[in-house]
Structures are given as C-alpha cells and as structure tokens.
Scaffold this motif. Structure first.
Motif, mmCIF file in Angstrom:
data_model
loop_
_atom_site.group_PDB
_atom_site.id
_atom_site.type_symbol
_atom_site.label_atom_id
_atom_site.label_comp_id
_atom_site.label_asym_id
_atom_site.label_seq_id
_atom_site.Cartn_x
_atom_site.Cartn_y
_atom_site.Cartn_z
ATOM 1 N N THR A 155 11.883 9.597 -11.517
ATOM 2 C CA THR A 155 11.580 8.747 -12.714
ATOM 3 C C THR A 155 12.258 7.480 -12.781
ATOM 4 O O THR A 155 11.726 6.340 -12.652
ATOM 5 N N GLY A 156 13.871 7.808 -13.159
ATOM 6 C CA GLY A 156 14.656 6.913 -12.629
ATOM 7 C C GLY A 156 14.953 5.233 -12.100
ATOM 8 O O GLY A 156 15.139 4.483 -12.429
ATOM 9 N N LEU A 157 14.441 6.394 -10.405
ATOM 10 C CA LEU A 157 15.131 5.542 -9.500
ATOM 11 C C LEU A 157 13.804 4.715 -9.888
ATOM 12 O O LEU A 157 13.906 3.708 -9.543
ATOM 13 N N ALA A 158 12.253 5.000 -9.666
ATOM 14 C CA ALA A 158 11.786 3.878 -9.757
ATOM 15 C C ALA A 158 12.002 2.993 -10.486
ATOM 16 O O ALA A 158 11.344 2.109 -10.946
ATOM 17 N N ALA A 159 11.627 3.695 -12.078
ATOM 18 C CA ALA A 159 12.072 2.417 -12.962
ATOM 19 C C ALA A 159 12.812 1.463 -12.674
ATOM 20 O O ALA A 159 12.993 -0.001 -12.606
ATOM 21 N N ALA A 160 14.294 1.774 -12.970
ATOM 22 C CA ALA A 160 15.385 0.758 -12.009
ATOM 23 C C ALA A 160 14.728 0.203 -10.928
ATOM 24 O O ALA A 160 15.162 -1.180 -10.929
ATOM 25 N N GLN A 161 14.518 0.509 -9.483
ATOM 26 C CA GLN A 161 13.522 -0.223 -8.516
ATOM 27 C C GLN A 161 12.872 -1.626 -9.059
ATOM 28 O O GLN A 161 12.331 -2.705 -8.565
ATOM 29 N N GLN A 162 11.667 -0.895 -9.855
ATOM 30 C CA GLN A 162 10.834 -2.339 -10.681
ATOM 31 C C GLN A 162 11.236 -2.527 -11.068
ATOM 32 O O GLN A 162 11.249 -3.920 -10.731
ATOM 33 N N LEU A 163 12.316 -2.509 -11.800
ATOM 34 C CA LEU A 163 12.501 -3.607 -12.752
ATOM 35 C C LEU A 163 14.074 -4.181 -12.355
ATOM 36 O O LEU A 163 13.991 -5.407 -12.971
ATOM 37 N N THR A 164 14.349 -3.569 -11.252
ATOM 38 C CA THR A 164 15.557 -4.787 -10.270
ATOM 39 C C THR A 164 14.637 -6.131 -9.942
ATOM 40 O O THR A 164 14.543 -6.646 -9.684
#
Length: 495
Positions: A155-164
């Motif tokens: 979850t954290g990695l997916a959110a981080a990649q999308q926001l980046t």
C-alpha cells in the motif's frame, strides 16, 4: 481475441513447480525457471474476451485482463506491459503472491478450469523487466507539495509511486532496516525472491521517491512533528497487531507468533544471520492457523529440517469443487487448495496423522503442556463442529517442541505511539477510522491498506495505495487525474 476456439482446444496448464525433493533443499522460488514462457501464449489464447469480463470486478485493481491476454497471445509484450501497468504498479508481486480472485471470476470457470490469469500476469511483468519495458517514470515537473508515507508495504509503495509520478515530493518512512514490509520479512523467499522487490525499489528511487529506513514514526520521530513537516501524511503501516490464543499453557517457552518466526528465516536468506534462533531444525512443529501465513510457516519449517510439521485449521476440510449454492460464481470459493508448501508436506509426509497434506481440519487447541524447564512439549486439541463446539471423544495430543501461532491480525500495532500521538479515531475492531475520501479525523492525514481496511490481500493493498494517492493529490491540488480503483468501503464480491 487471437484464437476464438482456444478455450475449447487448449487445456489449462499451470507454471510447473520444481520437484519437491529438489526445492526443499534451497530457498529459491518453487517454479521451474524459464518454464512459463513456452506455454503462456497458448494459455492466454484460452481467454474468451467476454462481453462482460467478470474478472475485472473480481480484481479490485480493475486489471484489463482480456486486453493483455490478447496481446500476450500475439507476443506483443510492450503493449501488454503498458496495459498491465496501467492498473497495477507491481504485477511481479501480485503474479506471485495473489490468490487470484480474478480466476474465480473468469467466465470460463463456470464450467471449465479458469484461464491462468495469474501466470500470464507474472510472465508480462518478468518480460517487461527483461525487455526494458519498465523504465523509471519521473514527473515532468514538481508540484512543490510534500507527502510522508508511513510504511513500505504494497500500500505504501503504491501510494508513494503514484504521488511521486504526479509531481509531489514523497518520503517513505519504514521502521525496519530494509524496505518492503511483510513482502520483505513476512513472505518467504521461496514464494517471492527479494530481487523482484529490490528492482522495483530502484525504479522508485530513480523516479524521485525518498526512503527513510530504521525510522519508527512515533518513536524515532514524533508523529505530530512529522505531520507539521509535510503537507500531507499517508498511514500505511499495515495490520501487524497479531491475534493471541488464550489457552492454558500459552506462557510456555517455544510458543511463538508466526511473525516472530518468519522474519528470522528471511534474515538468514538476507545474510544477516547464519541460522535462525527459532529454527525448526529437528523439532516437532505445530502451526495453529490454516491460512496463508500458516502455509508460509509450513514451507519454512520444512526447509529448516523439522522432525515433523502439522498445521491446524479450525474449519472443516473444504470440498474440491465450488458449492454453487453457498458460493456461486463469480465469488471466490473456499475449496481445497494445495499450495506449494502443502504439496511438499504431503510428499515428504511431515504429518503422518494429518487429514490431508500436513493439515488437521476442524481442529481446536485446548491447551499446551510442557516439561520441567517450562518449555512446550505437547499440544492438546479436539475436533469441533461447524459452530466450533467440541465433539465428544475426539481429543488427541500432538508432540510439539515449537508452536507457531498464525491466527491473523486485528489492526495496526500501537506500541510505537503513532496512533495516540496524532489522536487518530479508531474503529472498535482496531483499525483506523477514515471517511469516504480516505481521510482520518486529523486534517491532512490519510489512512490506507490493512491499517484501515483490516487484514486483506495484496491486490487490495495495492488498490488502496492507488486510491489513497488520488485522494491525497486531490487534497493538495484541488483535483486529480490519478486513478482511484476502489473506495474505502468497497469489499470483495460475496453472496
């Protein structure tokens, strides 16, 4: 639809596993290397390109399955990789770790074996990396907004990649010394080798995501301090508060939680330890809990050289086929499945008294007994009915030098102080309260994944990460073009 008769002429063929005797001697992935690619085109041909593809709804990510099946059948790996990555940040993870609810929803599965959707997904992901179709995608320009993501699981990695990729400056905080959450220290190497994870993390670094390891928010850095430092915060710490087994003898030494045991074996594979201090070598092992975590413990104990391994499942043994009345298509059915670990236990006869493979079904633990030094030596159990009531005269005792509790998780662990320092509202079941926009009661703080949803599948975790990223982007900029595949209250298809 490359072959309109493919589903009639081609039988289902899964990615073959290595021989049991070979694979239990190492920690490599259980599948035969290179054996998937020669068969996958024909398997993709079995997709019927349905007018209403229920596989889309069965998967919370909304994967465009018929589209990339058709592309794979034509050997168009570039377009297949584009269509797969359009809905899934990490298909190499889901192609190995997801139980594939999409296959349960495959229209072909009404009266035939489903399309091997999970195998096709893994093949596309691997080919994307092999052929250079998964380059970093840094943003064209930065927004000037900053986001902290707490937790580096899916979850954290997916959110981080999308926001980046949306142009925000993102820092991921992880309490462990390495990134990946349960994918790093919970999932055994034989289910997913960690180079898949490391490769994706390098892509994210190249895109601009920052990572802070060995940093527990609430302990190493104050939660309120972090909130003040960033424009928005995403809590994606997972559900790591494990459930207990309150029976007599629980205090005995040698009774461990699964998530105390599995990380040590993973650290051996990482080279941190020569051997695990909780190693099952030479011990009689009993695993309490019939889920995937229990199966991970089973495969790990077999590789460590346990004298015997038995897994207890409180539910009755399911049938081999779907119960159309209780669990009609396209819901995900509870049927008898033979994971790689259970196949190993069956062939090696790790639990001669088990009902099937290494499992005892409809089994409830009554108590533990130990020796003079206070170490567990026996587990006492009884058979139960569907209402979990003991059946008279069914009591039995199993030798147990190591007991592993794999009973699931109730919500985020609160020991670090993150929840209390921020003053987050909590649900009665122990998860973080959030509204329809993934926002908590604290302005600018959002919650996603198992920490708010409760224990779930990796596809739901990634879908949550993508959806919360859209919510945060909208909060920061007033609108968002990021996809939001699910809402916080969406649930899997059920009757």
């Amino acid at each position: 639809m490359a072959d309109p008769k493919g589903f009639m002429t081609t039988p289902r063929q899964d990615w073959p596993r290595r021989p049991v005797a070979e694979r239990v001697q190492d920690w490599d992935e259980v599948y035969v290397p290179g054996a998937l690619l020669p068969i996958i085109n024909k398997q993709a041909d079995r997709c019927m390109d349905c007018g209403i593809p229920f596989c889309h709804d069965a998967c919370p990510l909304g994967n465009l399955i018929p589209e990339w099946n058709d592309l794979v059948s034509r050997d168009d790996w570039r377009q297949a990789a584009d269509r797969l990555h359009a809905t899934n940040n990490f298909p190499e993870f889901t192609g190995r770790l997801c139980p594939a609810p999409c296959e349960a929803g495959c229209v072909l599965a009404i009266n035939q074996p489903a399309v091997t959707i999970k195998n096709v997904e893994a093949a596309i992901a691997d080919q994307a990396w092999e052929l250079g179709f998964a380059p970093p995608r840094p943003p064209d320009r930065l927004s000037g907004r900053t986001v902290a993501v707490i937790g580096s699981g899916p979850t954290g990695l997916a959110a981080a990649q999308q926001l980046t990729r949306a142009g925000h400056t993102v820092a991921v905080y992880e309490k462990d010394d390495r990134l990946g959450g349960l994918m790093r220290y919970g999932i055994p190497e034989f289910k997913m080798e960690k180079h898949h994870l490391d490769r994706r993390l390098e892509q994210m670094r190249a895109e601009g995501t920052k990572f802070r390891t060995s940093t527990a928010v609430g302990r190493d850095v104050g939660a309120t301090e972090l909130r003040a430092r960033y424009d928005a915060v995403v809590i994606a710490t997972g559900a790591t508060a494990w459930r207990e087994l309150p029976v007599p003898g629980r205090e005995l030494a040698g009774i461990q939680q699964a998530m105390e045991y599995l990380p040590l074996a993973n650290r051996v594979c990482e080279g941190d330890l020569e051997s695990s201090p909780m190693s099952a070598a030479g011990k009689h092992v009993v695993i309490v809990g019939g889920g995937d975590t229990g199966a991970d413990c089973l495969g790990t104990a077999v590789r460590e050289g346990a004298a015997s391994v038995t897994q207890l499942d409180i539910y009755a043994q399911p049938g081999a086929t779907r119960d159309e009345d209780a669990e009609p298509w396209p819901t995900y059915p509870k049927i008898y499945r033979l994971s790689a670990a259970h196949e190993e236990a069956r062939d090696l006869e790790t639990a001669p008294a088990a009902d099937a493979d290494a499992r005892l079904f409809a089994a409830s633990t009554l108590r533990f007994t130990g020796d003079e030094s206070g170490h567990v030596r026996s587990l006492h159990l009884v058979e139960v009915d569907a209402a979990r009531r003991p059946r008279p005269g069914t009591g039995r005792t199993l030798p147990a030098d190591l007991v592993l509790l794999a009973l699931g998780f109730s919500g985020p662990d609160r020991e670090d102080g993150l929840v209390d320092q921020l003053g987050l509202a909590m649900e009665p079941r122990g998860t973080i309260t959030r509204d329809a926009g993934f926002a908590t009661n604290v302005p600018g703080v959002f919650a996603a994944g198992d920490a708010a949803r409760g224990q779930s599948l990796i596809v739901w975790a990634i879908a949550e990460g993508r959806a919360v990223a859209a919510a945060v982007d909208r909060y920061l900029t007033g609108s968002s073009r990021l996809p939001a595949p699910i809402g916080p209250y969406d649930r899997p298809m059920t009757v």
